[in-house]
Design a protein around this motif. Structure first.
Motif, PDB file in Angstrom:
ATOM      1  N   GLU A   1       0.822  -1.210   0.000  1.00 50.53           N
ATOM      2  CA  GLU A   1       0.000   0.000   0.000  1.00 50.53           C
ATOM      3  C   GLU A   1       0.856   1.261   0.000  1.00 50.53           C
ATOM      4  OE1 GLU A   1      -2.944   0.154   3.015  1.00 50.53           O
ATOM      5  OE2 GLU A   1      -3.904  -1.717   2.412  1.00 50.53           O
ATOM      6  N   GLU A   2       2.021   1.208   0.646  1.00 50.74           N
ATOM      7  CA  GLU A   2       2.861   2.404   0.750  1.00 50.74           C
ATOM      8  C   GLU A   2       4.329   2.023   0.790  1.00 50.74           C
ATOM      9  OE1 GLU A   2       1.541   5.971   3.104  1.00 50.74           O
ATOM     10  OE2 GLU A   2       3.264   5.363   4.336  1.00 50.74           O
ATOM     11  N   ILE A   3       5.144   2.785   0.059  1.00 53.16           N
ATOM     12  CA  ILE A   3       6.591   2.587   0.037  1.00 53.16           C
ATOM     13  C   ILE A   3       7.242   3.910   0.428  1.00 53.16           C
ATOM     14  CG2 ILE A   3       8.612   2.001  -1.366  1.00 53.16           C
ATOM     15  CD1 ILE A   3       6.668   0.530  -3.272  1.00 53.16           C
ATOM     16  N   THR A   4       8.119   3.881   1.416  1.00 55.74           N
ATOM     17  CA  THR A   4       8.852   5.088   1.809  1.00 55.74           C
ATOM     18  C   THR A   4      10.105   5.215   0.958  1.00 55.74           C
ATOM     19  OG1 THR A   4       8.052   4.967   4.081  1.00 55.74           O
ATOM     20  CG2 THR A   4      10.029   6.281   3.690  1.00 55.74           C
TER      21      THR A   4
ATOM     22  N   LYS B   1      12.350  11.209   1.668  1.00 55.30           N
ATOM     23  CA  LYS B   1      11.354  12.077   2.275  1.00 55.30           C
ATOM     24  C   LYS B   1       9.955  11.878   1.683  1.00 55.30           C
ATOM     25  CE  LYS B   1      14.753  15.768   3.141  1.00 55.30           C
ATOM     26  NZ  LYS B   1      15.116  17.190   2.829  1.00 55.30           N
ATOM     27  N   TYR B   2       9.834  10.948   0.767  1.00 51.65           N
ATOM     28  CA  TYR B   2       8.575  10.740   0.050  1.00 51.65           C
ATOM     29  C   TYR B   2       7.882   9.453   0.488  1.00 51.65           C
ATOM     30  CZ  TYR B   2      10.211  14.252  -3.354  1.00 51.65           C
ATOM     31  OH  TYR B   2      10.652  15.388  -3.960  1.00 51.65           O
ATOM     32  N   LYS B   3       6.588   9.388   0.217  1.00 52.72           N
ATOM     33  CA  LYS B   3       5.818   8.163   0.384  1.00 52.72           C
ATOM     34  C   LYS B   3       5.108   7.874  -0.940  1.00 52.72           C
ATOM     35  CE  LYS B   3       5.078   8.716   5.358  1.00 52.72           C
ATOM     36  NZ  LYS B   3       6.084   7.706   5.709  1.00 52.72           N
ATOM     37  N   PHE B   4       5.297   6.661  -1.457  1.00 51.82           N
ATOM     38  CA  PHE B   4       4.716   6.258  -2.724  1.00 51.82           C
ATOM     39  C   PHE B   4       3.621   5.227  -2.472  1.00 51.82           C
ATOM     40  CE2 PHE B   4       5.391   3.301  -6.547  1.00 51.82           C
ATOM     41  CZ  PHE B   4       4.411   3.930  -7.298  1.00 51.82           C
ATOM     42  N   ARG B   5       2.425   5.505  -2.986  1.00 48.99           N
ATOM     43  CA  ARG B   5       1.297   4.581  -2.846  1.00 48.99           C
ATOM     44  C   ARG B   5       0.949   4.032  -4.225  1.00 48.99           C
ATOM     45  NH1 ARG B   5       0.064   9.337   0.154  1.00 48.99           N
ATOM     46  NH2 ARG B   5       0.602   8.998   2.350  1.00 48.99           N
TER      47      ARG B   5
ATOM     48  N   LEU C   1       2.114   9.957  -5.148  1.00 46.39           N
ATOM     49  CA  LEU C   1       3.420  10.209  -4.546  1.00 46.39           C
ATOM     50  C   LEU C   1       3.273  11.393  -3.596  1.00 46.39           C
ATOM     51  CD1 LEU C   1       6.472   9.443  -4.541  1.00 46.39           C
ATOM     52  CD2 LEU C   1       6.780  11.181  -6.320  1.00 46.39           C
ATOM     53  N   GLU C   2       3.553  11.159  -2.318  1.00 45.36           N
ATOM     54  CA  GLU C   2       3.454  12.233  -1.328  1.00 45.36           C
ATOM     55  C   GLU C   2       4.821  12.851  -1.121  1.00 45.36           C
ATOM     56  OE1 GLU C   2       2.277  12.978   3.369  1.00 45.36           O
ATOM     57  OE2 GLU C   2       1.592  11.140   2.348  1.00 45.36           O
TER      58      GLU C   2
ATOM     59  N   GLN D   1       7.494   2.251  -9.748  1.00 43.20           N
ATOM     60  CA  GLN D   1       7.450   0.994  -9.008  1.00 43.20           C
ATOM     61  C   GLN D   1       8.558   0.041  -9.461  1.00 43.20           C
ATOM     62  OE1 GLN D   1       3.637  -0.868  -8.868  1.00 43.20           O
ATOM     63  NE2 GLN D   1       4.392  -2.701  -7.855  1.00 43.20           N
TER      64      GLN D   1
END
Length: 232
Positions: free
Chosen positions: A135-138, A141-145, A151-152, A169
């Motif tokens: 569900e989420e990859i750090t 400084k970012y978080k990828f869903r 991309l946060e 991915q």
């Protein structure tokens, strides 16, 4: 069920030939000559592929492509244009185009390109990269869903296109290992043609821009081989 083609071309003689030929080939075709009127009936028509001229009245093909992609990020878009500069090619891919045919062109080539885009669309629709993705990859400084193509970044949320998400991915899954350029092209685009290769360059550039808020993240190009996705 017939596949639907949204065809936008303001030259009447060429437009009529292409329109009639595509219909004879079994497609349902909506032909529009004014770029500014396309979005009025875009959703009701629900095309499977768009074929866009670039030089159009009221809204050019690049702007029209961006508007379409906002509503249907995964919709294939083929550009038809008399422009021959590499800058025009890159601009088309940056706008969201998935293929590019230079005028003059043969109808046979256009039909082959349309069918190729439909096949790739079907492939991506039934077989996504990483069916069991987290569900989420750090990433620094970012978080990828990946499931939401989101991309946060430190400054806010970046909504990725499907191919941007698939590319990120694949790169992130390799860690510090080299990912070959050909592998990316074959997995995401289905072939390693010149046009798709240029498209890949555009998407890599976009990802680099997205990660500009973290100096410890680098997408390194290894000429003749591929890429390294580095998070220090």
């Amino acid at each position: 069920m017939k596949k639907k083609i949204l065809y936008v071309e303001d030259e009447p003689s060429l437009g009529k030939i292409v329109f009639d030929t595509l219909r004879l080939q079994g497609f349902e075709v909506s032909w529009e000559q004014d770029g500014g009127r396309v979005m009025d009936h875009f959703e009701s028509f629900e095309p499977d592929v768009c074929v866009l001229d670039i030089m159009l009245p009221n809204m050019d093909g690049y702007e029209l492509c961006r508007s379409i992609k906002q509503q249907r990020p995964q919709l294939p878009i083929i550009f038809l244009t008399a422009k021959v500069n590499t800058e025009d090619l890159v601009q088309g891919f940056e706008a969201g185009g998935t293929d590019y045919i230079r005028k003059p062109f043969s109808i046979e080539e256009l039909i082959v390109r349309i069918n190729n885009q439909l096949q790739l669309q079907q492939l991506h629709g039934g077989h996504h990269i990483g069916d069991n993705q987290p569900e989420e990859i750090t990433i620094g400084k970012y978080k990828f869903r990946p499931q939401r193509y989101e991309l946060e970044a430190p400054s806010g949320i970046i909504n990725l296109s499907s191919r941007e998400g698939e590319l990120l991915q694949m790169m992130a899954s390799k860690g510090s290992q080299i990912i070959e350029r050909k592998e990316l092209l074959l997995t995401i685009w289905g072939d390693d043609s010149f046009f798709n290769s240029r498209n890949l360059d555009v998407y890599v550039k976009k990802l680099r821009n997205y990660f500009s808020e973290d100096e410890n993240i680098e997408i390194q190009t290894l000429r003749g081989k591929g890429y390294l996705f580095l998070v220090r």
